[in-house]
Enzyme design. Structure first.
Site: not given
Length: 382
Positions: A354, A356-358
């Site tokens: 999502n 935040h993950c990137i």
């Protein structure tokens, strides 16, 4: 680049909170065919939109493999710094350095071992050597001293700090068999305190249902300020997420942070309807031998907790769901001083993560070089 043999805590460094003012953001341009359907065309549009929103209030560095650098430059404005660097996928939060700071504003990086969220036990792809080199490569290129955590396996999304000595983790992730099986819970906690400068580690039991990272904490619970956090929640007792979130809530209601404060807890709903991968999306993926493969109808780990806090705003994932507006409203209450930016995030979620993950924040402090693409560089203070 200076490689440090000591521990950050002993040197007076700690992991800051993500809500604190920071220098900028790291992202990685997507290309992996087993993560991003149809040559990552839709994913890149979403990455580009998120990068431009973040760039409204802070610099953005986009790391790219050489064969997709031109693609990134075509789709991104001149505000985004495109830097060639090898990677296996696009999860900057997990593979870029975890940064720590001291009272004088110095910034240093931590190079954890990365093994694709579980190595040979339950890792998501069989080759992760390029991802494992990113933290050190980034620190070398931009001049940050770096702590080498040796063989200690950790991803950035597995820890969340309030900047004042409290760090959140989940048991399901940090005690998983594919990370540090030779270490006890107490030994893992000691490592976190040494490297993150934490005084207290709070161990939540679970993360988000079906989260392929063994349930990273950044998808289920996050600080919005010291003493206050959001927790992914559902009132549907038939949803597997209900018992998982309830266990976390009960623990947090009894806990205090490192300074003895009880938590203000905001319940952030998960989507009303499970978000599942479709046949069309699956048909656009190309898996390599040994890579974790998806199935039609597989439930994805959709969560509004996976937001990004920029200096001027909050980028909030949206899924075309009835709870999208609720997530925007609640996070607006949590961050009244920032502009809320809703972004349709399904094309990132299909990749396995999502918003935040990137992304990975770079804390304030010091100087870094910003390449102009023509061989020269300017020093930029942020």
């Amino acid at each position: 680049m200076k490689r440090l043999k000591s521990f950050p805590a002993a040197d007076g460094f700690h992991m800051p909170g993500e809500f604190e003012p920071h220098r900028g953001c790291i992202m990685i341009w997507p290309k992996r065919p087993g993560s991003w359907p149809f040559d990552a065309k839709k994913a890149r549009k979403t990455f580009a939109r998120i990068a431009e929103i973040i760039a409204d209030s802070e610099p953005v560095i986009m790391l790219c493999e050489s064969d997709v650098t031109d693609s990134a430059r075509r789709m991104l404005s001149d505000r985004i710094q495109v830097v060639e660097m090898q990677s296996d996928d696009a999860w900057a939060r997990d593979v870029a350095p975890t940064f720590v700071v001291n009272q004088e504003g110095e910034v240093r990086g931590i190079n954890w071992r990365f093994n694709a969220w579980g190595g040979t036990v339950d890792g998501l792809y069989p080759n992760w050597e390029k991802d494992d080199r990113i933290a050190e490569s980034f620190c070398e290129k931009f001049g940050y001293p770096v702590y080498d955590a040796g063989n200690f396996v950790l991803e950035g999304g597995a820890v969340h700090s309030d900047g004042e000595g409290t760090v959140l983790v989940t048991e399901s992730c940090l005690l998983s068999a594919g990370r540090n099986p030779s270490l006890s819970r107490e030994e893992i906690e000691e490592q976190l305190k040494r490297y993150l400068g934490a005084a207290k580690i709070i161990w939540l039991k679970s993360g988000i249902y079906q989260d392929e990272t063994n349930e990273h904490v950044d998808n289920v619970c996050a600080f919005v300020r010291p003493g206050a956090l959001v927790l992914a929640w559902t009132d549907d007792e038939n949803d597997p997420q209900y018992e998982m979130s309830l266990a976390d809530l009960r623990l947090l209601e009894q806990e205090t942070d490192a300074r003895g404060r009880h938590f203000k807890i905001y319940k952030l709903p998960v989507p009303k309807r499970p978000v599942c991968i479709t046949q069309e999306e699956l048909s656009g993926l190309v898996f390599e031998p040994g890579e974790d493969e998806r199935e039609v109808g597989e439930r994805l780990a959709a969560s509004y907790v996976n937001f990004y806090i920029s200096n001027g705003g909050v980028v909030v994932p949206q899924f075309g769901d009835g709870h999208d507006a609720d997530a925007v409203r609640i996070l607006g209450e949590c961050f009244p001083e920032r502009k809320i930016h809703p972004v349709y995030a399904r094309d990132i979620l299909v990749g396995g993560g999502n918003i935040h993950c990137i992304t990975q924040q770079i804390p304030k402090g010091g100087l870094y070089e910003r390449s102009n693409g023509g061989g020269s560089s300017d020093e930029v203070r942020c």
